[in-house]
Scaffold this motif. Structure first.
Motif, short mmCIF file in Angstrom:
data_model
loop_
_atom_site.label_atom_id
_atom_site.label_comp_id
_atom_site.label_asym_id
_atom_site.label_seq_id
_atom_site.Cartn_x
_atom_site.Cartn_y
_atom_site.Cartn_z
N UNK A 27 10.20 28.48 9.84
CA UNK A 27 9.67 29.52 8.96
C UNK A 27 8.73 28.95 7.92
N UNK A 28 9.12 27.85 7.32
CA UNK A 28 8.26 27.19 6.32
C UNK A 28 6.99 26.67 6.99
N UNK A 29 7.10 26.16 8.22
CA UNK A 29 5.92 25.69 8.96
C UNK A 29 4.95 26.84 9.18
N UNK B 221 17.21 34.56 7.30
CA UNK B 221 17.65 33.20 7.62
C UNK B 221 16.47 32.38 8.15
N UNK B 222 15.63 33.00 8.98
CA UNK B 222 14.45 32.34 9.54
C UNK B 222 13.48 31.90 8.45
N UNK C 98 0.55 38.43 16.18
CA UNK C 98 1.82 37.78 16.53
C UNK C 98 2.93 38.76 16.22
N UNK C 99 3.68 39.15 17.26
CA UNK C 99 4.80 40.08 17.08
C UNK C 99 6.11 39.33 17.21
N UNK C 100 6.97 39.52 16.24
CA UNK C 100 8.31 38.95 16.24
C UNK C 100 9.31 40.10 16.12
N UNK C 101 10.30 40.12 17.00
CA UNK C 101 11.35 41.14 16.92
C UNK C 101 12.68 40.46 16.65
N UNK C 102 13.34 40.89 15.60
CA UNK C 102 14.60 40.32 15.14
C UNK C 102 15.73 41.30 15.41
N UNK C 103 16.94 40.79 15.61
CA UNK C 103 18.07 41.68 15.82
C UNK C 103 18.48 42.40 14.54
N UNK C 104 18.18 41.81 13.37
CA UNK C 104 18.47 42.47 12.09
C UNK C 104 17.74 41.75 10.94
N UNK C 105 17.80 42.34 9.78
CA UNK C 105 17.13 41.79 8.59
C UNK C 105 17.71 40.43 8.21
N UNK C 106 19.01 40.25 8.37
CA UNK C 106 19.65 38.97 7.99
C UNK C 106 19.10 37.82 8.83
N UNK C 107 18.83 38.06 10.11
CA UNK C 107 18.26 37.01 10.96
C UNK C 107 16.87 36.62 10.48
N UNK C 108 16.06 37.62 10.11
CA UNK C 108 14.72 37.33 9.58
C UNK C 108 14.83 36.54 8.28
N UNK D 123 15.21 30.19 17.69
CA UNK D 123 15.52 30.80 16.40
C UNK D 123 16.64 31.83 16.59
N UNK D 124 17.72 31.68 15.85
CA UNK D 124 18.85 32.60 15.95
C UNK D 124 18.43 33.99 15.52
N UNK D 125 18.71 34.98 16.33
CA UNK D 125 18.41 36.36 16.00
C UNK D 125 17.04 36.83 16.40
N UNK D 126 16.18 35.92 16.89
CA UNK D 126 14.85 36.33 17.34
C UNK D 126 14.99 36.86 18.76
N UNK D 127 14.75 38.14 18.94
CA UNK D 127 14.92 38.80 20.23
C UNK D 127 13.70 38.55 21.12
N UNK D 128 12.50 38.65 20.55
CA UNK D 128 11.29 38.42 21.33
C UNK D 128 10.14 38.01 20.41
N UNK D 129 9.14 37.37 21.01
CA UNK D 129 7.92 37.01 20.28
C UNK D 129 6.77 37.03 21.27
N UNK D 130 5.60 37.43 20.77
CA UNK D 130 4.43 37.55 21.64
C UNK D 130 3.17 37.41 20.81
N UNK D 131 2.20 36.69 21.35
CA UNK D 131 0.89 36.57 20.72
C UNK D 131 -0.10 37.36 21.55
#
Length: 107
Positions: free
Chosen positions: A71-73, A64-65, A52-62, A32-40
């Motif tokens: 994202x729909x899944x 877009x996701x 579930x933690x998701x860290x994005x580089x900015x709001x626009x990346x989130x 996923x573009x802009x997703x810096x990290x994810x962890x369960x």
């Protein structure tokens, strides 16, 4: 950076299935573009949720996701309501940084 935490309550008998579903989605999340990290994070106790933690580089990346197929899944497959997914609530999760937080538990 934008951090979002989703809480998922799963009955103990379904916790292995929930972990497996996250493992199956990890490779796709990593792309996923802009997703810096994810962890369960596993529940600490029987009644506690998965987080579930998701860290994005900015709001626009989130944003877009949220319009991508993964994202729909997440909305459909992980039981989030559209409101919970698209408009997380601001709340502290970690004292070191502000985190947007959404509760994915059933109402």
């Amino acid at each position: 950076m934008l951090s979002i935490a989703y809480r998922f309550h799963a009955l103990p008998r379904h916790q292995d299935h929930f972990r497996h579903a996250y493992q199956a989605a990890r490779e796709t999340l990593q792309q996923a573009l802009g997703l810096v990290s994810h962890e369960l994070n596993d529940p600490r106790g029987r009644r506690d949720p998965f987080i579930l933690q998701l860290s994005w580089d900015n709001q626009a990346s989130f944003d877009r996701f949220t319009h991508s197929w993964i994202g729909v899944w997440m909305i459909n497959g992980m039981g989030l309501s559209r409101h919970d997914f698209f408009t997380p609530i601001d709340a502290p999760f970690d004292a070191s940084q502000p985190t947007r937080h959404t509760d994915g538990s059933p109402s």
